[in-house]
Scaffold this motif. Structure first.
Motif, mmCIF file in Angstrom:
data_model
loop_
_atom_site.group_PDB
_atom_site.id
_atom_site.type_symbol
_atom_site.label_atom_id
_atom_site.label_comp_id
_atom_site.label_asym_id
_atom_site.label_seq_id
_atom_site.Cartn_x
_atom_site.Cartn_y
_atom_site.Cartn_z
ATOM 1 N N ILE A 94 6.413 42.615 38.823
ATOM 2 C CA ILE A 94 7.132 41.354 39.023
ATOM 3 C C ILE A 94 7.691 40.872 37.685
ATOM 4 O O ILE A 94 7.527 41.517 36.652
ATOM 5 C CB ILE A 94 6.239 40.282 39.688
ATOM 6 C CG1 ILE A 94 5.111 39.821 38.760
ATOM 7 C CG2 ILE A 94 5.669 40.791 41.007
ATOM 8 C CD1 ILE A 94 4.368 38.583 39.255
ATOM 9 N N ALA A 95 8.345 39.711 37.692
ATOM 10 C CA ALA A 95 9.013 39.179 36.500
ATOM 11 C C ALA A 95 8.051 39.018 35.335
ATOM 12 O O ALA A 95 6.837 38.849 35.520
ATOM 13 C CB ALA A 95 9.663 37.842 36.830
ATOM 14 N N GLU A 96 8.606 39.053 34.114
ATOM 15 C CA GLU A 96 7.807 39.014 32.894
ATOM 16 C C GLU A 96 7.271 37.610 32.597
ATOM 17 O O GLU A 96 7.600 37.006 31.568
ATOM 18 C CB GLU A 96 8.651 39.524 31.714
ATOM 19 C CG GLU A 96 9.026 40.983 31.813
ATOM 20 C CD GLU A 96 7.867 41.910 31.453
ATOM 21 O OE1 GLU A 96 7.677 42.203 30.283
ATOM 22 O OE2 GLU A 96 7.129 42.311 32.373
ATOM 23 N N ARG A 97 6.480 37.100 33.512
ATOM 24 C CA ARG A 97 5.836 35.797 33.330
ATOM 25 C C ARG A 97 4.332 35.983 33.452
ATOM 26 O O ARG A 97 3.824 36.355 34.520
ATOM 27 C CB ARG A 97 6.319 34.807 34.396
ATOM 28 C CG ARG A 97 7.697 34.215 34.155
ATOM 29 C CD ARG A 97 7.635 32.954 33.311
ATOM 30 N NE ARG A 97 6.798 31.910 33.892
ATOM 31 C CZ ARG A 97 7.251 30.943 34.702
ATOM 32 N NH1 ARG A 97 8.526 30.889 35.029
ATOM 33 N NH2 ARG A 97 6.410 30.012 35.164
ATOM 34 N N MET A 98 3.615 35.723 32.368
ATOM 35 C CA MET A 98 2.161 35.910 32.362
ATOM 36 C C MET A 98 1.500 35.127 33.490
ATOM 37 O O MET A 98 0.640 35.662 34.211
ATOM 38 C CB MET A 98 1.615 35.470 31.000
ATOM 39 C CG MET A 98 0.116 35.590 30.838
ATOM 40 S SD MET A 98 -0.492 37.294 30.684
ATOM 41 C CE MET A 98 -0.021 37.670 28.986
ATOM 42 N N ASP A 99 1.905 33.857 33.693
ATOM 43 C CA ASP A 99 1.246 33.029 34.712
ATOM 44 C C ASP A 99 1.478 33.570 36.121
ATOM 45 O O ASP A 99 0.565 33.586 36.952
ATOM 46 C CB ASP A 99 1.704 31.569 34.595
ATOM 47 C CG ASP A 99 3.216 31.406 34.623
ATOM 48 O OD1 ASP A 99 3.933 32.400 34.348
ATOM 49 O OD2 ASP A 99 3.699 30.290 34.902
ATOM 50 N N LYS A 129 -4.648 40.676 27.844
ATOM 51 C CA LYS A 129 -4.632 39.311 28.404
ATOM 52 C C LYS A 129 -4.437 39.361 29.916
ATOM 53 O O LYS A 129 -5.043 38.589 30.652
ATOM 54 C CB LYS A 129 -3.514 38.484 27.757
ATOM 55 C CG LYS A 129 -3.863 37.971 26.375
ATOM 56 C CD LYS A 129 -2.771 37.066 25.840
ATOM 57 C CE LYS A 129 -3.104 36.599 24.421
ATOM 58 N NZ LYS A 129 -1.991 35.831 23.828
ATOM 59 N N LEU A 130 -3.589 40.271 30.373
ATOM 60 C CA LEU A 130 -3.380 40.404 31.818
ATOM 61 C C LEU A 130 -4.676 40.801 32.517
ATOM 62 O O LEU A 130 -4.971 40.335 33.612
ATOM 63 C CB LEU A 130 -2.292 41.455 32.101
ATOM 64 C CG LEU A 130 -0.843 41.053 31.794
ATOM 65 C CD1 LEU A 130 0.075 42.258 31.928
ATOM 66 C CD2 LEU A 130 -0.373 39.947 32.732
ATOM 67 N N SER A 131 -5.460 41.654 31.876
ATOM 68 C CA SER A 131 -6.685 42.158 32.517
ATOM 69 C C SER A 131 -7.725 41.064 32.710
ATOM 70 O O SER A 131 -8.620 41.197 33.546
ATOM 71 C CB SER A 131 -7.283 43.298 31.685
ATOM 72 O OG SER A 131 -7.883 42.800 30.506
ATOM 73 N N GLU A 132 -7.608 39.987 31.941
ATOM 74 C CA GLU A 132 -8.635 38.942 31.995
ATOM 75 C C GLU A 132 -8.688 38.221 33.338
ATOM 76 O O GLU A 132 -9.702 37.609 33.681
ATOM 77 C CB GLU A 132 -8.401 37.949 30.846
ATOM 78 C CG GLU A 132 -8.746 38.566 29.485
ATOM 79 C CD GLU A 132 -8.254 37.729 28.321
ATOM 80 O OE1 GLU A 132 -7.694 36.623 28.566
ATOM 81 O OE2 GLU A 132 -8.408 38.174 27.170
ATOM 82 N N ALA A 133 -7.613 38.302 34.114
ATOM 83 C CA ALA A 133 -7.600 37.637 35.424
ATOM 84 C C ALA A 133 -8.225 38.503 36.510
ATOM 85 O O ALA A 133 -8.376 38.056 37.648
ATOM 86 C CB ALA A 133 -6.167 37.300 35.810
#
Length: 794
Positions: A94-99, A129-133
């Motif tokens: 999806i789009a390059e938005r972390m949230d 950082k992505l993996s933290e969710a």
């Protein structure tokens, strides 16, 4: 070793990248389900449906054949999350938005299969950082996977682990992406923009800055930084337009936001002209204007001083073009010492590239190999920065770069790392490539998947085997090498330019068949570059034609036809391993082989009408024979015409399959032929096929007669051609050529259902081929092709 089975892949996000990743998975026969948000109006899968329909219209085509779009399973996050349990690999795109990404992970995590690999296709966000969710049980199976756009054509895929990614998960994914998806994998560290975009975008920013410093226009810069420099033909500013100026700005912003401590940080400033164009909505190719704009047939370039578009087309100075043809050491010396602004510009951007790559090597990559391969595969360079530096003379170039840094000419004052001056002659050796972070040379990956690659793409200085010198040589002449790797299967490699088929090549192929029958299990025809064979060498026949006319060509044409039949009826299997172009005589060589093994990006077709000729080495005979075989298999009785039309049309219109999948649809590849996703595995698969065929008791087909469509079918085809000619759709000479093709594929002036053999049809081919050589319109086409390389429509 346990094998990672990928039965189905889920792609999350049906945007530009997600949809095209799904399309390429379909190309390589991997089942895929494409997810997106539920549509607010109409069917819930509306967003995905629109994206899938859009794939059919995109250029360059993301699908090998457009109708395969139907194989993409459509889904939305509201109704179909249960489908994730069937998927062994989940790619989020999806789009390059972390949230947004983190929200999606929370939504899908409960539905992911307990063994599945989860990967984010991001171009620069932190994978850690992505993996933290993600839940703890998914974190070891999570990593970054960065496809380059367009995914079907760009060879590079970067894999990025997090500190918690299991090593075996990365190995499994690399194996799948290499063999099944057909890509070149580079492992990157989890740093902003990873390797290719980090180095590549820094290089583009450097180029834009130096172009301004030296007062060069965009068209001149693109001419200098395209093929002349061993890079993608689109150069720098045209590449930015193709990528999208907003996309480029996004990648630049990632660097600005995350690299404040980088000594090169000031050079990451958004170029004013880029910001200006984006503000005007000129986002590049997708918006119709960027650094360039097309008006009718005219290409215009943006002129920052005028704030408007002006005619483009300026080229590099001839003296600089000549410098770029020199060997690397002399080339760099000439550029550095020249007073020509274009030469100074080129030295500046190369110096900046060397400086940047050396300073950042330890931070972004395990070794220099990853940097060089990433720049080749992701940015279309023939050499990476370290390769060119090493080839030009490591110590001398290092001193030049050091002097420029000290003189304040470089992008920043950061010195070259100490390891650059430790007495070395480069970073690539037969032992391995230099790892600045580990302080040692690291060998190439030893994953089992790479054992299938006999001659993988290698970096300069690595001492890799040369396929034109490897193995045991059995026979060689000026244009063909016949050799073996394993003592079981013989390999014939055409070494002539574009692997054109001349009398010398024909003689070599006959010798190869003779040797294979005497001592080997089979013969594989293979070459290590992206051309199988671009056709017959017309230039080689010119002396004969000038001395004896078309009558002198007839015996040579007969020899070529006999060679094709010799290959077809060889006592051992002949396998054509097709990588890239197989056109004209190259296509005829392939279709007379017992089997074809083709790389996905293979372009196959009979294109002789482009030079005013008809296929003369059995191509039309093949079309007639296949039509008879299909009619017989389809119980169509004497109605051979129905099975002949597609083959006739392909030859008469010089249709080329623009993928192995389309070539199969055109009939140049059969269902029994093998399509290989990764070009570097082609030789392994072809050798394996030849051995398997031999070991299973291979016998050549029986020589047999077969029915032809006859004069009534020919009359039907010619009647349609008359309408096309009289309607202005084809020229008189096109009509003449197509009529001759119809004559051969229908069997000449005989009754429908008459039985003929291949030699009879080849006789018709030869008669018409030689007669055309005397035709002034054909001579115009041949001379036009020899002089310009482009077909003449007369």
């Amino acid at each position: 070793m346990s094998r990672f089975q990928v039965r189905k892949v889920a792609v999350l996000g049906a945007g530009v990248m997600g949809a095209q990743i799904a399309a390429h998975l379909v190309n390589v026969k991997v089942p895929v389900v494409l997810f997106d948000l539920p549509a607010k109006e109409g069917p819930k899968n509306g967003i995905v449906t629109k994206a899938v329909e859009g794939l059919k219209k995109l250029k360059p085509a993301p699908l090998g054949v457009a109708e395969d779009a139907a194989l993409i399973q459509q889904a939305n996050y509201e109704e179909h999350l249960e489908l994730l349990k069937e998927c062994d690999l989940v790619i989020e795109a999806i789009a390059e938005r972390m949230d947004w990404k983190l929200d999606l992970y929370r939504k899908v995590a409960p539905h992911v299969a307990p063994h599945a690999i989860v990967a984010s296709n991001t171009s620069g966000l932190s994978i850690t950082k992505l993996s933290e969710a993600l839940p703890e049980e998914i974190k070891p199976r999570f990593c970054g996977i960065h496809f380059f756009n367009p995914p079907r054509y760009m060879y590079l895929v970067e894999l990025i682990p997090t500190p918690t990614t299991r090593a075996d998960i990365l190995d499994q994914l690399e194996t799948f992406i290499t063999t099944s998806v057909g890509k070149g994998v580079v492992r990157a560290k989890d740093t902003p923009n990873f390797i290719a975009n980090r180095v590549g975008i820094a290089g583009m920013l450097s180029t834009m800055k130096e172009a301004e410093n030296y007062g060069l226009t965009y068209d001149v810069v693109d001419d200098l930084t395209g093929k002349k420099l061993g890079r993608a033909s689109s150069g720098t500013f045209r590449t930015a337009d193709v990528v999208g100026l907003d996309t480029m700005a996004h990648v630049i912003k990632t660097m600005q936001d995350n690299l404040a401590d980088d000594p090169f940080y000031p050079s990451y400033a958004t170029p004013p002209v880029l910001a200006r164009l984006i503000e005007q909505g000129a986002l590049g190719q997708k918006s119709g204007a960027g650094f360039y704009r097309k008006v009718g047939k005219d290409i215009l370039r943006f002129d920052p001083a005028k704030g408007d578009y002006v005619p483009a087309g300026a080229k590099a100075d001839e003296i600089v073009s000549r410098m770029l043809k020199k060997a690397p050491a002399e080339r760099l010396k000439l550029l550095r010492e020249s007073s020509n602004p274009q030469a100074q510009f080129l030295w500046a951007i190369l110096r900046n590239a060397f400086h940047y790559a050396a300073v950042h090597l330890g931070e972004i990559a395990d070794s220099a190999r990853e940097v060089d391969l990433a720049m080749r595969w992701g940015f279309g360079m023939s050499q990476g920065p370290f390769e060119l530096w090493q080839q030009a003379g490591w110590k001398q170039v290092a001193e030049w770069v050091k002097a420029d840094i000290e003189a304040g000419k470089a992008l920043c004052s950061a010195p070259l790392p100490d390891w650059v001056f430790d007495g070395r002659d480069g970073v690539h050796t037969p032992e391995g490539s230099w790892s600045a972070s580990q302080g040692k040379y690291l060998p190439r990956s030893t994953l089992p998947v790479y054992q299938r690659q006999h001659f993988p793409e290698s970096v300069y200085g690595s001492g890799a085997a040369d396929p034109l010198k490897a193995g045991t040589e059995e026979f060689r002449n000026d244009e063909i090498r016949v050799w073996t790797l394993d003592g079981e299967v013989l390999i014939a490699t055409i070494t002539a330019k574009l692997h054109l088929i001349s009398p010398t090549v024909t003689e070599g192929l006959m010798k190869a068949v003779e040797l294979a029958e005497a001592k080997y299990k089979g013969l594989v025809i293979w070459s290590p570059d992206d051309v199988f064979s671009a056709g017959a060498n017309l230039e080689a026949l010119m002396p004969v034609f000038m001395a004896k006319g078309s009558k002198g060509i007839a015996p040579e044409e007969k020899k070529l036809q006999d060679a094709m039949l010799r290959i077809r009826y060889a006592q051992v299997p002949v396998v054509s391993a097709i990588r890239g172009m197989a056109l004209g005589g190259g296509c005829e060589l392939a279709i007379h082989s017992a089997r074809r093994v083709a790389a996905m990006e293979s372009y196959i077709g009979l294109v002789e009408v482009g030079v005013g000729l008809i296929p003369g080495a059995g191509g039309l005979t093949y079309i007639a024979r296949r039509a008879a075989e299909m009619a017989q298999a389809g119980n169509a009785g004497a109605d051979i015409l129905a099975f002949l039309k597609d083959g006739f049309t392909s030859a008469a219109m010089a249709k080329v399959g623009t993928s192995a999948l389309e070539s199969r649809k055109l009939g140049y590849l059969l269902d029994s032929d093998v399509i290989v996703p990764n070009k570097d595995e082609l030789l392994h698969v072809a050798l394996t096929q030849a051995k398997a065929m031999y070991d299973s008791g291979y016998r050549p087909p029986h020589k047999a007669v077969f029915p032809v469509a006859g004069r009534s079918a020919k009359a039907t085809i010619v009647g349609q051609l008359v309408n096309m000619r009289d309607g202005g759709f084809i020229s008189q000479h096109d009509f003449h050529l197509a009529s001759l093709i119809a004559d051969v594929v229908c069997g000449g002036d005989v009754e429908a259902g008459s039985l003929v053999n291949e030699e009879y049809l080849m006789g018709l081919e030869r008669k018409h081929f030689c007669a055309l050589l005397d035709h002034p319109k054909t001579q115009e086409r041949i001379m036009g092709m020899l002089q310009t390389g482009k077909p003449v429509r007369n």
